[in-house]
Design an enzyme around this catalytic site. Sequence first.
Site, PDB file in Angstrom:
ATOM      1  CE  LYS A  44      -1.657   1.662   3.930  1.00  0.00           C
ATOM      2  NZ  LYS A  44      -1.584   3.112   4.174  1.00  0.00           N
ATOM      3  CG  ASN A  45       2.553   2.604   3.586  1.00  0.00           C
ATOM      4  OD1 ASN A  45       1.446   3.128   3.534  1.00  0.00           O
ATOM      5  ND2 ASN A  45       3.048   2.099   4.705  1.00  0.00           N
ATOM      6  CB  CYS A 138      -4.185   6.788  11.241  1.00  0.00           C
ATOM      7  SG  CYS A 138      -4.961   5.342  10.487  1.00  0.00           S
ATOM      8  NE  ARG A 143       0.923  10.356  10.447  1.00  0.00           N
ATOM      9  CZ  ARG A 143       0.320   9.336   9.832  1.00  0.00           C
ATOM     10  NH1 ARG A 143       1.018   8.290   9.497  1.00  0.00           N
ATOM     11  NH2 ARG A 143      -0.955   9.362   9.554  1.00  0.00           N
ATOM     12  CG  ASP A 331       2.963   0.965   9.679  1.00  0.00           C
ATOM     13  OD1 ASP A 331       2.549   1.811  10.483  1.00  0.00           O
ATOM     14  OD2 ASP A 331       3.072   1.196   8.453  1.00  0.00           O
ATOM     15  NE  ARG A 423      -6.480   5.134   5.848  1.00  0.00           N
ATOM     16  CZ  ARG A 423      -5.427   5.079   6.660  1.00  0.00           C
ATOM     17  NH1 ARG A 423      -5.557   4.630   7.884  1.00  0.00           N
ATOM     18  NH2 ARG A 423      -4.253   5.481   6.245  1.00  0.00           N
TER      19      ARG A 423
END
Length: 458
Positions: A44-45, A138, A143, A331, A423
């Site tokens: 995904k990232n 999220c 961040r 993660d 997601r």
Amino acid sequence: MNSEDNVINTSLQADKLSSSESAPVIEIWGKRPLSGHISVSGAKNSALVVLAGTILCSQDCRIRNIPNLVDIGRMADVLTALGVKVTRNGDTLDVDASSISHSRAPYEIVSKLRASFFVIGPLLARLGVARVPLPGGCAIGARPVALHIRGLQALGAEVHMDHGIVHAYVPGTRGRLKGGKIYLDYPSVGATETLMMAATLAEGETVIENAAQEPEVLDLANFCRAMGARIRGAGTNTITIVGVPSLHSTDYGIIPDRIEAGTFMLAGAITKSPISLSPIIPEHLTPIIAKLAEAGTRVEMEGHSRARIVPGEKLLPIEIETRPHPGFPTDMQAQFMALTTLANGDSVITETVFENRLQHVAEFNRMGANIRLTGNSAVIRGVPQLSGAPVTGTDLRAAAALLVAGLAAEGKTTLHGLHHLDRGYENIEAKLSAVGARLRRVPSSSLVADSANQPVVV
């Protein structure tokens, strides 16, 4: 290329679903052994930032191994709003950014997807101007985007914020960024990727020091190189980019998702099930495999991209401290916390990357876990068993961790907060059901009170 009918609208459907009165939940009946093979989707990232990177190219690009996720749909919506044509054919996206017509990303989408801020670098490099709202995503920490902004300024951009919008432009008539030296105060993945993309079309050489070293950064660099960019050092803490006038079309495949793979490894470990999974890149999973070994579960390779989980007789306590790559990934923190709730002894997990990423502790304790918080550390005293309970995923990885815990719990666990889970995990119920898990997705309005009611196998 495919027809306009295939343009992605995943995120719009998901937004309607998550806001409806019948938001879905997953019911999990635990204590069932798993057996078989699980396929790992594309990362995904990586996919998100590579899609942003297609803006750099004035020709068509084909991106393969793209997972079908809500976040991917939202990024496609951002690109579409900028005038990019995005079409899907299975796990392949065809992206035509030849006619970008807007330099402003839409707030209503950017506010729901932090990764959409990545478009600021490619837009600035390609058009000389970009207007991007401050990002969402999220709620696991601040961040900030200050590192992105300072880096773009080092490349010659003028940047200011006005009413929540970051305005950036390249002064002068040439409209091209200029190479420069950038030192990141923190090895931020997002800042590294934004600045690397911006530098690909800049005049001269750019050096990014204290760069992030995550596999997704290297994947983006490989994608850019496939389009003709001149990048060296990606995957180390110093990346050098020599700008080129333009980039060309490419056909590129995304790497496997190391976090999805790690999550399924934990599902095998917590249920003491010898499942296998592929494709994986073993070196991307080094810290995960090492901590599994400490916890009493081996990971054996069956070929270069297929792994088998070999559980031990009991789960052992471990200590974890999250760090930027090549350290232990934040993660995977919540998933390992699920595992340690059943370990034979006391474990300690310390979160150093995001300040709000221990909100799942209360949910584990609802299932009978014994976890005590001390600052940014969790002390987990293993218990003989977990009990199924209604729980809510507070972020993407917390939702996955609670699902993993539910696989090992006695009775039925009802997982809420699936808008987070969806997601980042493609077809997770189907993948787990195929190896013997008993779980189903239902509207919350149709929940049954009898926890012994047998589920419909997905």
